[in-house]
Design a protein around this motif. Structure first.
Motif, mmCIF file in Angstrom:
data_model
loop_
_atom_site.group_PDB
_atom_site.id
_atom_site.type_symbol
_atom_site.label_atom_id
_atom_site.label_comp_id
_atom_site.label_asym_id
_atom_site.label_seq_id
_atom_site.Cartn_x
_atom_site.Cartn_y
_atom_site.Cartn_z
ATOM 1 N N ILE A 1 0.864 -1.201 0.000
ATOM 2 C CA ILE A 1 0.000 0.000 0.000
ATOM 3 C C ILE A 1 0.890 1.238 0.000
ATOM 4 C CG2 ILE A 1 -1.758 1.285 1.265
ATOM 5 C CD1 ILE A 1 -2.721 -1.397 2.364
ATOM 6 N N TYR A 2 0.786 1.930 -1.132
ATOM 7 C CA TYR A 2 1.572 3.181 -1.235
ATOM 8 C C TYR A 2 0.723 4.337 -0.680
ATOM 9 C CZ TYR A 2 3.947 0.063 -4.487
ATOM 10 O OH TYR A 2 4.592 -1.008 -5.043
ATOM 11 N N TYR A 3 1.330 5.195 0.061
ATOM 12 C CA TYR A 3 0.529 6.289 0.655
ATOM 13 C C TYR A 3 1.233 7.620 0.544
ATOM 14 C CZ TYR A 3 3.622 5.691 4.669
ATOM 15 O OH TYR A 3 4.726 5.597 5.478
ATOM 16 N N VAL A 4 0.403 8.657 0.516
ATOM 17 C CA VAL A 4 0.884 10.041 0.639
ATOM 18 C C VAL A 4 0.043 10.684 1.745
ATOM 19 C CG1 VAL A 4 1.141 12.263 -0.502
ATOM 20 C CG2 VAL A 4 1.532 10.138 -1.786
ATOM 21 N N LYS A 5 0.765 11.053 2.773
ATOM 22 C CA LYS A 5 0.041 11.552 3.961
ATOM 23 C C LYS A 5 0.401 13.006 4.238
ATOM 24 C CE LYS A 5 -0.569 10.553 8.755
ATOM 25 N NZ LYS A 5 -0.488 9.852 9.891
ATOM 26 N N ASP A 6 -0.599 13.786 4.507
ATOM 27 C CA ASP A 6 -0.315 15.178 4.884
ATOM 28 C C ASP A 6 -1.050 15.525 6.171
ATOM 29 O OD1 ASP A 6 -2.945 16.775 4.337
ATOM 30 O OD2 ASP A 6 -2.641 15.574 2.514
ATOM 31 N N ASN A 7 -0.587 16.595 6.746
ATOM 32 C CA ASN A 7 -1.297 17.064 7.969
ATOM 33 C C ASN A 7 -2.012 18.390 7.678
ATOM 34 O OD1 ASN A 7 0.944 18.638 7.660
ATOM 35 N ND2 ASN A 7 1.534 18.626 9.813
ATOM 36 N N GLY A 8 -2.565 18.409 6.494
ATOM 37 C CA GLY A 8 -3.240 19.636 6.073
ATOM 38 C C GLY A 8 -4.669 19.708 6.578
ATOM 39 N N VAL A 9 -5.468 20.297 5.728
ATOM 40 C CA VAL A 9 -6.836 20.631 6.140
ATOM 41 C C VAL A 9 -7.725 19.422 6.245
ATOM 42 C CG1 VAL A 9 -7.675 21.053 3.815
ATOM 43 C CG2 VAL A 9 -8.668 22.303 5.751
ATOM 44 N N GLY A 10 -7.276 18.321 5.576
ATOM 45 C CA GLY A 10 -8.074 17.096 5.665
ATOM 46 C C GLY A 10 -9.413 17.246 4.974
ATOM 47 N N PHE A 11 -10.303 16.307 5.251
ATOM 48 C CA PHE A 11 -11.642 16.374 4.663
ATOM 49 C C PHE A 11 -12.595 15.575 5.514
ATOM 50 C CE2 PHE A 11 -11.744 12.060 2.997
ATOM 51 C CZ PHE A 11 -10.401 11.757 2.803
ATOM 52 N N ASP A 12 -13.870 15.838 5.247
ATOM 53 C CA ASP A 12 -14.931 15.120 5.958
ATOM 54 C C ASP A 12 -15.127 13.759 5.291
ATOM 55 O OD1 ASP A 12 -17.130 14.173 7.264
ATOM 56 O OD2 ASP A 12 -18.286 16.041 7.068
ATOM 57 N N MET A 13 -14.861 12.700 6.087
ATOM 58 C CA MET A 13 -14.965 11.323 5.569
ATOM 59 C C MET A 13 -16.329 11.040 4.960
ATOM 60 S SD MET A 13 -12.298 9.431 5.459
ATOM 61 C CE MET A 13 -12.796 7.723 5.447
ATOM 62 N N GLN A 14 -17.304 11.830 5.376
ATOM 63 C CA GLN A 14 -18.654 11.636 4.878
ATOM 64 C C GLN A 14 -18.671 11.766 3.360
ATOM 65 O OE1 GLN A 14 -22.787 14.018 5.395
ATOM 66 N NE2 GLN A 14 -21.427 14.132 7.138
ATOM 67 N N TYR A 15 -17.820 12.690 2.874
ATOM 68 C CA TYR A 15 -17.833 12.967 1.438
ATOM 69 C C TYR A 15 -16.741 12.215 0.702
ATOM 70 C CZ TYR A 15 -20.763 16.684 3.253
ATOM 71 O OH TYR A 15 -21.749 17.368 3.901
ATOM 72 N N ALA A 16 -16.177 11.236 1.418
ATOM 73 C CA ALA A 16 -15.062 10.510 0.800
ATOM 74 C C ALA A 16 -15.408 9.964 -0.581
ATOM 75 C CB ALA A 16 -14.585 9.389 1.710
ATOM 76 N N PRO A 17 -16.598 9.358 -0.807
ATOM 77 C CA PRO A 17 -16.910 8.817 -2.131
ATOM 78 C C PRO A 17 -16.795 9.837 -3.247
ATOM 79 C CG PRO A 17 -18.556 8.121 -0.529
ATOM 80 C CD PRO A 17 -17.672 9.126 0.165
ATOM 81 N N LYS A 18 -17.050 11.110 -2.925
ATOM 82 C CA LYS A 18 -17.030 12.120 -3.979
ATOM 83 C C LYS A 18 -15.633 12.524 -4.398
ATOM 84 C CE LYS A 18 -21.392 14.428 -3.517
ATOM 85 N NZ LYS A 18 -22.047 15.701 -3.664
ATOM 86 N N LEU A 19 -14.704 12.183 -3.521
ATOM 87 C CA LEU A 19 -13.341 12.661 -3.712
ATOM 88 C C LEU A 19 -12.822 12.483 -5.124
ATOM 89 C CD1 LEU A 19 -11.265 11.649 -0.556
ATOM 90 C CD2 LEU A 19 -11.368 13.896 -1.612
ATOM 91 N N PHE A 20 -13.058 11.228 -5.672
ATOM 92 C CA PHE A 20 -12.375 10.908 -6.921
ATOM 93 C C PHE A 20 -13.225 11.187 -8.150
ATOM 94 C CE2 PHE A 20 -8.676 9.115 -5.006
ATOM 95 C CZ PHE A 20 -9.093 8.634 -3.775
ATOM 96 N N GLY A 21 -14.429 11.851 -7.924
ATOM 97 C CA GLY A 21 -15.262 12.156 -9.085
ATOM 98 C C GLY A 21 -14.658 13.297 -9.894
ATOM 99 N N VAL A 22 -15.032 13.307 -11.146
ATOM 100 C CA VAL A 22 -14.503 14.366 -12.013
ATOM 101 C C VAL A 22 -15.146 15.681 -11.658
ATOM 102 C CG1 VAL A 22 -14.128 15.067 -14.395
ATOM 103 C CG2 VAL A 22 -14.310 12.654 -13.823
ATOM 104 N N PHE A 23 -14.344 16.683 -11.563
ATOM 105 C CA PHE A 23 -14.763 18.059 -11.229
ATOM 106 C C PHE A 23 -15.358 18.136 -9.847
ATOM 107 C CE2 PHE A 23 -13.359 19.472 -15.055
ATOM 108 C CZ PHE A 23 -14.055 19.035 -16.183
ATOM 109 N N GLN A 24 -15.175 17.084 -9.071
ATOM 110 C CA GLN A 24 -15.725 17.131 -7.722
ATOM 111 C C GLN A 24 -14.720 17.785 -6.806
ATOM 112 O OE1 GLN A 24 -18.640 16.373 -6.595
ATOM 113 N NE2 GLN A 24 -19.517 15.348 -8.388
ATOM 114 N N ARG A 25 -15.185 18.694 -6.039
ATOM 115 C CA ARG A 25 -14.299 19.334 -5.076
ATOM 116 C C ARG A 25 -14.979 19.352 -3.731
ATOM 117 N NH1 ARG A 25 -11.951 23.955 -5.110
ATOM 118 N NH2 ARG A 25 -9.869 23.062 -4.935
ATOM 119 N N LEU A 26 -14.184 19.229 -2.672
ATOM 120 C CA LEU A 26 -14.771 19.305 -1.327
ATOM 121 C C LEU A 26 -14.379 20.621 -0.640
ATOM 122 C CD1 LEU A 26 -14.205 15.625 -0.068
ATOM 123 C CD2 LEU A 26 -16.148 16.610 -1.307
#
Lengths: 855, 147
Positions: free
Chosen positions: A780-805
């Protein structure tokens, strides 16, 4: 079978006649040679002897003759001397002592000079007037006679030798011998008127022993056997005058009858002067030469004993004989030896032959005795004369019982019927093999094969020799074989597979029932025909080629042919065969199985066509797809190109306007123009992203071994600019190599890292961690940051085209980045997901397909 | 209008882009020394002195050709191909100015003998900078044959 034939044989080796003849000839030659040599030697010897004897004889003759002549001469002197006569006459007339003494003296001188035995003076009346020696000799009638004769004849008279019986008186010869004398009568003559008249006779008496006989004895050589005989004929016999040498014959004692021709004395006695072989008074074989003493009645015999003559001869002869004998003996020995040898060899051969014969006979005996087959000798009526041991065990009868039986009796009733026929044929051919059934003693039958031969012996007697083999087992085996044959035939015929048997020309020799059923033909039609006749045209050619190609091998490879059935239908058969070549290479048989593969072929054909169709469709689709792709590519290209052009214009002219008309523009106007410009930039980025996104799916995946660490570093390098001088701590953990498309993987890392950088921009100390975890054989390759993060609730939308959180003014972006990452990872066969916590950071993970990796 | 020697041949069909480009290069090349061809055919006719430019003096060649790839009639790559195959025009540096960043286009350009490939940015500031660099390099720094 106990008799062995005996034939009379010669007991001794044959005489080799030529050899014997040669030997004989050789011996004869030797003998002849010996003889010849002997003969020649003998001749030589004879010749020498003759010469010798002749010489001696002549010599003796001379001697004797000389002596005689001398004696006579001596006496004649008296006769011829008138003085003596006159003196004596004087004496006689006037015998005074003086004349007496004178005459006496004269007589004495005569006596001593000539060594006379005695000398006498006789008167004409025959009166002894004087004698020397005085006791004188005997004067007998003979003397008177002869004296008278002398007086009358007035000649000297010789008395020849005559015997005198006297008392044993020693003579000059030594041993007591009969005295012999010889007298000479010499008349004394005085002249009277014109004649002479005898007045007295002088008688000289000679002892031949004194000088005559010795003369005879002494010879020129010392010969042990030589003898000289003086011989005078005396009536019917020859009288030997002198004493014999080899026998105690006194002089005048030995008389040999004249008819004894063998005695050389007789030859002399007969007056022959000769040389020859004879037998003397001893009975000894002699060589003799005879002569006549002239002026006498004497004959002379000089003889030598044959033995003496032949002594050397005998020696030589002995030697020769010995030699011959030796040769003979040697020859004989050799002959005997050879003979012996031959004999020995002959006997040896005979012996060996005999041994061999014995052995063979034994062998034969054993063979027949212990043979596995029954051997019977029968007479012409098939009565059993001899049976071997096997017969005993086979039939159960004893030897004796068998000898009383006939073969007919041993045969089963059925077989007996065939006997006359067999016998006839057997007689005709001399040998016959036939099968029969024979009975054992216990009544059981067993099948036999009988090999019979006729044997004719001298005398016209006929025998039958039978060798019977119990063929029970054979019959059983035959039966088993028949049974097996039947079973196999059944299998063959009833098999669901079609069998066919072909010859070297491709003609059908046999087919099974399945074949006939399938083809619809009947057997009679099929057999003998060429297989090709049952094939369709194309197959016929194929078959011809296939057949001739495989003919030489042992296997016929599979070939598919189209067979025409009787009803016209064509079926496809797969033919496989095995070829068996005859041992002599002349014939071959081809065993084939035909499998009906018609349905299979059809199915195959269908499948093939379907596959073709599919292929075609696939190709079509692919072509279509490719075309579509190309279209899309072109579309995207032109879209991007065409969409960008106006954007450039908007941006460009806005810029120029701001530049050239800055004085005329209010700050608000400038702000609007800047907004316009910003938007054009945004749009440009959108277009870029869209283009990239769409290109992604069309791009071929060039998976190779890559080092993610390197890619990460490269990506960071590219993203350096976007860091804007911020201090970001990058933690790069070891990432093992993997299999991926390098450029696409780079894209992934750029996007993820760019996001990480972007979304941690608000944090004073940003830490971005990159690495790889091993979990359940997955990397499992990972890239981890300690930035602003995101709401896991919207995780499915993450990889959609033109989708932004997040809002664009907070974090710029078009919402395509993660879509691109997902697209790429999915193309690699991996999974991508994210975990986040608001204001704590986010971790983006992905896997790449492991199964197709090569290490 | 061109009067005087043509320094640069600009092949571009989009008028906006023409204006923007001319504006960008005017610092080192005035517009009167730039010949604008609106498509590939015109470009070739001009460069090769054929067609409507048959009478042009072939010795008078531009020092630089700036060309877009997306052109009507004959597109840029074809023109490039022709230019680089003709001895009269082979030596003239050709810089492709294209909005496409397609690597295939880039590769093909170089394969055909193109001398440079510039992507037209939307951001005009960036374009201005690029144009300056371009001009400085090709017209000043770089030695052109026959100059």
């Amino acid at each position: 079978m106990h008799r062995t034939p005996t034939t009379p044989r010669p007991r001794s080796p044959k005489l080799s006649w030529p050899m014997a003849l040669i030997f004989l000839l050789l011996m004869l030659a030797v003998l002849y040679a010996g003889n010849a040599s002997r003969g020649s030697y003998r001749a030589e010897l004879e010749e020498a002897t003759r010469e010798r004897l002749d010489a001696i004889a002549d010599l003796k003759v001379q001697q004797v003759s000389a002596w005689l002549t001398e004696q006579r001469g001596n006496v004649e002197l008296i006769l011829d001397n008138p003085l003596i006569a006159s003196r004596v006459w004087d004496f006689i007339q006037y015998p005074d002592p003086g004349k007496l003494a004178e005459t006496q003296a004269w007589l004495e001188s005569l006596h001593s000079v000539h060594q006379y035995h005695s000398v006498m003076l006789l008167s004409v009346e025959g009166e002894t007037l004087l004698a020397v020696p005085p006791e004188g000799p005997a004067v007998d009638e003979r003397t008177h006679r002869l004296a008278a004769q002398a007086i009358v004849s007035q000649q000297v008279i010789f008395s020849d030798v005559y015997p005198v019986e006297e008392q044993a008186s020693s003579t000059s010869t030594g041993a007591a011998s009969q005295s012999v004398y010889m007298d000479f009568f010499a008349p004394l003559l005085v002249p009277e008127k014109n004649a002479r008249t005898s007045i007295g006779v002088v008688v000289v008496r000679i002892d031949p022993h004194l000088s005559l006989f010795p003369a005879l004895i002494t010879g020129p050589t010392d010969s042990p056997s030589a003898e000289v005989q003086l011989v005078r004929p005396d009536g019917e016999a020859a009288l030997v005058i002198n004493p014999a040498r080899h026998a105690p014959y006194q002089p005048l004692e030995l008389r040999i009858p004249m008819d004894d021709d063998l005695q050389p004395s007789t030859w002399a006695g007969k007056g022959e002067e000769t040389f020859g072989e004879g037998v003397d008074y001893r009975g000894v074989e002699v060589f003799a030469a005879t002569r006549l003493i002239p002026n006498s009645s004497w004959g002379l015999v000089v003889k030598l004993d044959r033995a003496e003559i032949y002594a050397p001869f005998f020696e030589r002869e002995l030697l020769t004989n010995l030699l011959i004998s030796a040769l003979f003996i040697a020859g004989a020995l050799v002959a005997v030896l050879l003979w012996r040898q031959r004999e020995a060899k002959f006997y040896k051969e005979e012996y060996q032959a005999e041994v061999k014969r014995q052995a063979l006979s034994e062998h034969l005996h054993y063979l027949s005795r212990y043979a596995n087959d029954i051997i019977l000798l029968c007479d012409e009526r098939w009565n059993i004369l001899e049976a071997n041991d096997r017969a005993v065990t086979a039939y159960g009868y004893s030897q004796d019982e068998l000898n009383y039986k006939s073969l007919l009796q041993l045969s089963s009733p059925d077989s007996q019927a065939a006997f006359p026929r067999h016998t006839t044929e057997l007689d005709k051919k001399g040998g016959l093999v036939f099968q029969s059934a024979h009975l054992r003693k216990d009544g059981t039958l067993f099948p036999v094969e009988c090999s019979a031969r006729t044997i004719e012996v001298e005398g016209g007697r006929k025998f039958y020799q039978c060798i019977l083999r119990d063929i029970t087992e054979r019959k059983q085996a035959e039966e088993r074989m028949r049974e097996s044959e039947r079973r196999f035939r059944q299998i063959y015929e009833l098999a669901p597979v079609r069998y066919q048997l072909m010859d070297g020309e491709g003609r059908l020799l046999d087919v099974n029932q399945a074949w006939l059923n399938a083809s619809g033909y009947d057997k009679a039609t099929v057999l003998g025909k060429s297989f090709g006749d049952f094939l369709d045209d194309a197959s016929r050619r194929v078959w011809a080629a296939h057949f001739s190609a495989s003919k030489a091998h042992t296997e016929m490879p599979n070939v598919e042919l189209g067979m025409l059935c009787r009803n016209g239908m064509c079926v496809i058969v797969a033919l496989t065969g095995k070829i068996i070549h005859e041992k002599d290479g002349e014939g071959m048989q081809l065993h084939c199985i035909l499998n009906d593969v018609t349905d299979q072929r059809l199915a195959e054909e269908q499948t093939r066509r379907m596959n073709e169709e599919l292929e075609r469709r696939v190709t079509e689709r692919t072509a279509q797809l490719e075309a579509a792709n190309k279209e899309l590519e072109a579309f995207s290209y032109s879209v991007s190109h065409d969409l960008r052009a106006p954007l450039r214009a908007i941006d460009g002219f806005s810029r120029i306007m701001m530049e050239e008309h800055v004085q005329e523009l209010s700050p608000q106007a400038t702000r609007y123009l800047n907004l316009v410009r910003e938007n054009t930039h945004t749009m440009s980025k959108l277009i870029d992203n869209l283009l990239a996104f769409s290109r992604l799916s069309r791009q071929p995946l060039k998976k190779q071994r890559v080092d993610p660490e390197e890619i990460i570093n490269q990506s960071l390098e590219i993203l350096k600019a976007s860091q804007d001088g911020r201090t970001i701590e990058f933690v790069i953990n070891p990432v093992p190599p993997c299999n991926a498309d390098p450029s696409l993987l780079k894209q992934v890392y750029i996007n993820l890292l760019s996001n990480a950088i972007k979304f941690s921009s608000k944090k004073p100390s940003a830490v971005i961690e990159v690495g790889c975890l091993q979990e359940n054989s997955e990397k499992i390759y990972y890239v981890k940051d300690n930035g602003v993060g995101f709401d896991m609730q919207y995780a499915p939308k993450l990889f959609g085209v033109f989708q932004r959180l997040h809002r664009v003014e907070d974090y710029e972006g078009t919402g395509v980045g993660l879509a691109i990452v997902q697209r790429i990872i999915h193309r690699h066969g991996g999974r991508v997901w994210a975990m986040g916590e608001i204001n704590e950071g986010a971790t983006f993970c992905f896997t790449l397909e492991e199964t197709s990796s090569h290490g | 209008m061109v009067d005087g020697p043509v320094e640069i041949l600009l092949v571009e069909d989009n008028l906006n882009d023409v204006e923007l480009t001319l504006h960008a290069i005017k610092t080192y090349c005035p517009s009167n020394h730039v010949k604008v061809a609106r498509d590939g055919v015109e470009a070739l006719d001009f460069a090769l002195c054929t067609g409507e430019y048959a009478g042009r003096d072939p010795r008078q060649q531009p020092k630089l050709i700036l060309m877009d790839l997306k052109l009507p009639r004959i597109d840029g790559l074809q023109v490039l191909h022709r230019l680089k195959n003709d001895p009269h025009t082979r030596a003239i540096p050709v810089v492709i100015l294209s909005s496409s960043s397609d690597p295939n286009d880039v590769a093909e350009t170089y394969r055909l003998g193109g001398n440079s490939y510039i992507v037209k940015p939307v951001d005009y500031d960036a374009f201005l900078q690029a144009a300056r660099v371009l001009g400085t390099y090709w017209l000043q720094v770089n030695h052109l044959p026959g100059v």
